[in-house]
Design a protein around this motif. Structure first.
Motif, PDB file in Angstrom:
ATOM      1  N   GLY A 165       0.846  -1.260  -0.097  1.00  0.00           N
ATOM      2  CA  GLY A 165       0.112   0.013   0.040  1.00  0.00           C
ATOM      3  C   GLY A 165       0.746   1.244   0.093  1.00  0.00           C
ATOM      4  N   GLU A 166       0.204   2.369  -0.125  1.00  0.00           N
ATOM      5  CA  GLU A 166       1.091   3.658  -0.442  1.00  0.00           C
ATOM      6  C   GLU A 166       1.578   3.935   0.928  1.00  0.00           C
ATOM      7  OE1 GLU A 166       0.238   8.252  -1.586  1.00  0.00           O
ATOM      8  OE2 GLU A 166      -1.050   6.608  -2.181  1.00  0.00           O
ATOM      9  N   GLY A 167       0.726   3.610   2.078  1.00  0.00           N
ATOM     10  CA  GLY A 167       1.428   3.822   3.284  1.00  0.00           C
ATOM     11  C   GLY A 167       2.598   3.208   3.897  1.00  0.00           C
ATOM     12  N   ALA A 168       2.645   2.097   3.312  1.00  0.00           N
ATOM     13  CA  ALA A 168       4.050   1.208   3.659  1.00  0.00           C
ATOM     14  C   ALA A 168       5.133   1.561   2.741  1.00  0.00           C
ATOM     15  CB  ALA A 168       3.796  -0.104   3.334  1.00  0.00           C
ATOM     16  N   VAL A 169       4.851   2.170   1.534  1.00  0.00           N
ATOM     17  CA  VAL A 169       5.953   2.718   0.811  1.00  0.00           C
ATOM     18  C   VAL A 169       6.493   3.973   1.497  1.00  0.00           C
ATOM     19  CG1 VAL A 169       6.531   3.716  -1.592  1.00  0.00           C
ATOM     20  CG2 VAL A 169       5.257   1.585  -1.422  1.00  0.00           C
ATOM     21  N   VAL A 170       5.294   4.929   1.933  1.00  0.00           N
ATOM     22  CA  VAL A 170       6.046   5.842   2.539  1.00  0.00           C
ATOM     23  C   VAL A 170       6.707   5.860   3.643  1.00  0.00           C
ATOM     24  CG1 VAL A 170       4.972   8.166   3.457  1.00  0.00           C
ATOM     25  CG2 VAL A 170       4.119   7.273   1.502  1.00  0.00           C
ATOM     26  N   PRO A 241       9.794   0.752  -3.452  1.00  0.00           N
ATOM     27  CA  PRO A 241       8.624   0.697  -3.983  1.00  0.00           C
ATOM     28  C   PRO A 241       8.233  -0.851  -4.549  1.00  0.00           C
ATOM     29  CG  PRO A 241       9.628   2.866  -4.449  1.00  0.00           C
ATOM     30  CD  PRO A 241      10.748   1.912  -4.040  1.00  0.00           C
ATOM     31  N   ALA A 242       9.148  -1.274  -5.260  1.00  0.00           N
ATOM     32  CA  ALA A 242       8.869  -2.656  -6.070  1.00  0.00           C
ATOM     33  C   ALA A 242       8.603  -3.672  -5.018  1.00  0.00           C
ATOM     34  CB  ALA A 242      10.198  -2.900  -6.606  1.00  0.00           C
ATOM     35  N   LEU A 243       9.189  -3.509  -3.911  1.00  0.00           N
ATOM     36  CA  LEU A 243       9.182  -4.657  -2.688  1.00  0.00           C
ATOM     37  C   LEU A 243       7.999  -4.511  -1.848  1.00  0.00           C
ATOM     38  CD1 LEU A 243      12.872  -5.010  -1.843  1.00  0.00           C
ATOM     39  CD2 LEU A 243      11.420  -6.549  -3.448  1.00  0.00           C
ATOM     40  N   VAL A 244       7.916  -3.241  -1.320  1.00  0.00           N
ATOM     41  CA  VAL A 244       6.834  -3.015  -0.412  1.00  0.00           C
ATOM     42  C   VAL A 244       5.660  -2.495  -0.993  1.00  0.00           C
ATOM     43  CG1 VAL A 244       6.495  -1.327   1.779  1.00  0.00           C
ATOM     44  CG2 VAL A 244       8.860  -2.157   1.262  1.00  0.00           C
ATOM     45  N   GLY A 245       5.501  -1.638  -1.924  1.00  0.00           N
ATOM     46  CA  GLY A 245       4.345  -1.445  -2.676  1.00  0.00           C
ATOM     47  C   GLY A 245       3.531  -2.553  -3.554  1.00  0.00           C
TER      48      GLY A 245
END
Length: 299
Positions: A165-170, A241-245
């Motif tokens: 999700g976006e929150g995880a990437v941030v 972003p590739a791993l977490v998003g």
């Protein structure tokens, strides 16, 4: 009695030696600064300017000369959505990093020198750890049954992880890029004269007013420079972003990688990279002009 002034004789070494000295220029040794800076500049031109130039050329020559890649990029709704997500997440990471990094930088700048050196070492230590390792660490923390999920379970009542999700990437990008604004802002705060805020206090301003009207404006250019640096790095970040998003949070860097590795569309990949480059340079120049401090956001 008159004294006769002797006529000036030929210069030492004879007229032939003087002509030889005039005709042969003196060899000047290059300055140490020119030698010391010349090699890094040459290396930067070889490893940076040449690849960037090749990318710009490919964006308008593959698969055929023209601006077809640019037209396709700005008219494709999927690419526009990915570009918007990339800019939004990079801006969120920049804002959060500055908000978290300014108090840390202020504490470092106002601490005694010995304590500040120890704390500064703790800020720099994350640079010694691979970005890939830190990204996998956030996968463990934010995944199903991870530490963050267990801590939030009494509040949310949901045992699912926060990944993809976006929150995880941030969160992950903020953790990785936070040292950059801390170091930039701390270096600027060290140069601020503390007597200015003390003078404001003696003139009747309270602590908060003196901090807001005197200290913060002096720190604003470096704060903006740290935010711009984080934003620019976040625009092109790929690993986290590739791993977490998830698929909905694909960034331009992920799309560029897919264009090169899967569809072999080098022209579109170069065009997207050019758009990121223009966006980053334009933002840096705008902030540099607004802050009116040439050293704060210099590329």
């Amino acid at each position: 009695m008159t004294t006769r002034t002797p006529a000036p004789g030929p210069p030492r070494g004879g007229p032939g030696g003087e002509r030889r000295r005039r005709g042969r220029p003196r060899l000047r040794r290059p300055a140490f600064a020119a030698v010391a800076l010349g090699l890094p500049v040459a290396v930067m031109l070889a490893v940076y300017a040449w690849p960037v130039g090749a990318m710009l050329v490919r964006s308008v020559t593959e698969p055929e000369p023209g601006l077809s890649n640019l037209v396709r990029a700005v008219t494709d709704p999927t690419i526009l959505h990915v570009l918007w997500v990339t800019v939004r997440m990079a801006a969120e990471v920049a804002v959060v990093s500055v908000l978290l990094g300014f108090p840390v930088a202020y504490f470092l700048a106002t601490s005694p020198p010995r304590r500040a050196r120890v704390l500064l070492l703790l800020v720099v230590i994350p640079f010694w750890t691979s970005v890939l390792v830190r990204s996998f660490a956030w996968i463990v923390l934010l995944g199903d049954g991870g530490l963050v999920t267990r801590l939030l379970h009494p509040l949310t009542g949901d045992g699912r992880g926060l990944l993809y999700g976006e929150g995880a990437v941030v969160v992950a990008l903020t953790h990785i890029l936070l040292p950059f604004p801390v170091l930039i802002i701390k270096a600027a705060l060290d140069r601020i004269d503390g007597s200015l805020t003390r003078a404001a206090r003696t003139l009747g301003a309270g602590p908060l007013r003196a901090f807001a009207l005197v200290y913060l404006p002096l720190a604003a250019p470096a704060t903006a420079g740290g935010g711009v640096l984080v934003f620019v790095i976040g625009l092109g970040f790929y690993v986290t972003p590739a791993l977490v998003g998830g698929p909905k949070e694909s960034t331009i860097a992920v799309v560029i990688a897919r264009s090169v590795q899967e569809t072999f569309d080098w022209g579109m990949a170069a065009t997207l990279a050019t758009l990121l480059l223009l966006l980053a340079v334009g933002l840096a120049l705008a902030v540099r002009r607004l802050t009116a401090v040439k050293g704060a956001v210099a590329p």
